[in-house]
Write an enzyme that holds these catalytic residues in place. Structure first.
Site, PDB file in Angstrom:
ATOM      1  N   ASP A 148      42.052  49.214  50.975  1.00  0.00           N
ATOM      2  CA  ASP A 148      41.590  48.716  49.683  1.00  0.00           C
ATOM      3  C   ASP A 148      40.456  49.568  49.116  1.00  0.00           C
ATOM      4  OD1 ASP A 148      41.886  46.827  47.665  1.00  0.00           O
ATOM      5  OD2 ASP A 148      41.957  45.157  49.093  1.00  0.00           O
ATOM      6  N   GLU A 183      44.076  50.834  45.064  1.00  0.00           N
ATOM      7  CA  GLU A 183      42.956  50.814  44.105  1.00  0.00           C
ATOM      8  C   GLU A 183      43.438  50.257  42.769  1.00  0.00           C
ATOM      9  OE1 GLU A 183      44.617  52.976  41.854  1.00  0.00           O
ATOM     10  OE2 GLU A 183      42.630  53.791  41.368  1.00  0.00           O
ATOM     11  N   ASP A 206      46.375  42.299  41.490  1.00  0.00           N
ATOM     12  CA  ASP A 206      47.134  41.399  42.370  1.00  0.00           C
ATOM     13  C   ASP A 206      48.117  40.555  41.548  1.00  0.00           C
ATOM     14  OD1 ASP A 206      45.296  42.453  44.080  1.00  0.00           O
ATOM     15  OD2 ASP A 206      44.485  40.551  44.765  1.00  0.00           O
TER      16      ASP A 206
HETATM   17  C1  GLA Z   1      42.331  42.807  47.078  1.00  0.00           C
HETATM   18  C2  GLA Z   1      43.760  43.306  47.190  1.00  0.00           C
HETATM   19  C3  GLA Z   1      44.631  42.163  47.678  1.00  0.00           C
HETATM   20  C4  GLA Z   1      44.125  41.640  49.012  1.00  0.00           C
HETATM   21  C5  GLA Z   1      42.664  41.212  48.895  1.00  0.00           C
HETATM   22  C6  GLA Z   1      42.056  40.884  50.237  1.00  0.00           C
HETATM   23  O1  GLA Z   1      42.208  41.861  46.062  1.00  0.00           O
HETATM   24  O2  GLA Z   1      44.214  43.783  45.951  1.00  0.00           O
HETATM   25  O3  GLA Z   1      45.972  42.592  47.787  1.00  0.00           O
HETATM   26  O4  GLA Z   1      44.266  42.636  49.989  1.00  0.00           O
HETATM   27  O5  GLA Z   1      41.887  42.256  48.318  1.00  0.00           O
HETATM   28  O6  GLA Z   1      40.691  40.584  50.158  1.00  0.00           O
END
Ligand code: GLA
Length: 406
Positions: A148, A183, A206
């Protein structure tokens, strides 16, 4: 090294990790299960083992799903030598035992970290511990790393520099580990992701368990907003390098955690079917997030449709292009290794069935020849066509076709 030089070397493909890559990791889009959305911090050795069991018992492994990926919140503290440890309550026997169990089922194991001091949920990140963490993961038997970008600076130079350093350390372990960078598509990772040695990169925020959020913003995208952001990225996808519009929300029905934020109450069965079809056309990773230990028959039917999965896993590795966008009618076409085509007819209108017409000459460059059309959700040959293929498409349906030139 000067950051501009690093970026230039990366974009020109002269980056040593990229230039020396011999073996193609992830020659087809990775398929599996990822823990974040359903479990968040409620993960444990027992849960991972039960997921691996379910993957085998429910026919998911047989359908091609392979990875069990442990997302954020598995971590404990680093020990006095800086070695990362799992949370002792969740993983009292360590991670290797869990990875071994997953491997014993003929599956692969993935883990999550972040390229800054902290992960998105505030756990220990890998910045400054790249080599040590890469070696630890390799020793545990990790096959996939999701990395991440929370708490890292906004600029692209830092992203390229940090991911290059970490992936170099991962490759130095000599273990085949797929590297998925995350990212969220904010620094156009499709331009440099492959060249820093990653196999996939998130292209969007997400995903939420909803068809459409009506706007695109941090944490807000639905299936349609994620889809729109893949159009135009076709040229960056191929064996070993994939655009990643995030997880499959199929079967969640509002039971996910982050995916249900801000009123995302879930999708209909037709909409989940559409995500499966579209993500397959897009050659996107197929990472399930619903509770695969307790799936209803419809969820299982959607997730294990082998004819649709074959489109996703086609060895040519092309991402579909959108060749028609006419009000709410859309057509996606994906060339396949055997010379046939996968076609998606998408009706974005939520109220009205509509006829969508594929023009074989205009949209597939098939001139004069007859084609055989198969419906991949009905598992049925629809017959021979020439000139056009016109079919009714229900609200929010994506009809999936395989078209073979005769
Ligand atoms: C971010 C990522 C998610 C997940 C969360 C975990 O938001 O985009 O897919 O991995 O972190 O904290």
């Amino acid at each position: 090294m000067n950051r501009i030089i690093i970026l230039a070397i990366t974009l020109l493909g002269l980056n040593p990790i990229y230039a020396q890559q011999e073996k193609i990791l992830a020659p087809t889009p990775p398929m599996g299960f990822i823990s974040w959305n359903l479990f968040e911090g409620n993960i444990s050795e027992d849960i991972v083992k039960s997921l691996a069991d379910a993957m085998v018992e429910n026919g998911l492994k047989d359908a091609g799903y392979e990875y069990i990926i442990l997302d954020d919140l598995w971590h404990g503290e680093r020990d006095e030598n800086g070695n990362i440890q799992p949370d002792p309550k969740k993983f009292p026997n360590g991670i290797k035992v869990v990875a071994d169990y997953v491997h014993s089922k003929g599956l692969k194991f993935g883990i999550y970290t972040d390229i800054a001091e902290k992960t998105c949920a505030g756990m220990e990140g890998s910045l400054g511990f790249e080599t040590q963490d890469a070696q630890t993961y390799a020793a545990w038997g990790v096959d996939y790393i999701k990395c991440d970008y929370c708490y890292a600076p906004k600029d692209v130079w830092t992203a390229v520099e940090r991911y290059t350093k970490f992936i170099e350390a991962v490759r130095a372990t000599d273990r085949d580990i797929v590297f998925a960078l995350c990212e969220w598509g904010q620094r156009s990772p499709w331009l440099w992701g492959e060249r820093v040695g990653a196999q996939l990169w998130r292209t969007t925020w997400d995903l939420r368990d909803t068809w459409e959020h009506g706007r695109y913003g941090q944490g807000y995208n639905g299936i349609m907003e994620a889809l729109d952001r893949q159009v135009g990225l076709e040229q960056y996808a191929g064996p070993g390098h994939w655009n990643d519009p995030d997880m499959l929300v199929i079967g969640l029905k509002g039971t996910g955690s982050s995916s249900s934020a801000r009123g995302a109450a879930g999708c209909t069965s037709v909409e989940y079917e559409a995500q499966m079809g579209l993500w397959s056309l897009l050659a996107a990773p197929l990472l399930m997030t619903c509770d695969i230990r307790d799936m209803d028959a419809d969820t299982k039917r959607i997730l294990t449709n082998k004819e649709v999965i074959a489109i996703n896993q086609d060895v040519l590795g092309k991402q579909a292009s959108r060749v028609l966008k006419n009000e709410q009618k859309e057509i996606f076409v994906k060339p396949l290794a055997d010379g046939s085509w996968a076609v998606g007819l998408l009706n974005r209108n939520g109220n009205k069935t509509t006829e969508i017409t594929l023009d074989l000459s205009k949209q597939l460059k098939i001139n004069g020849e007859k084609v055989r059309v198969r419906d991949l959700w009905l598992h049925k040959d629809l017959g021979e066509f020439d000139g056009t293929v016109a079919l009714d498409v229900a609200p929010h349906q994506c009809r999936m076709l395989r078209i073979e030139v005769l």
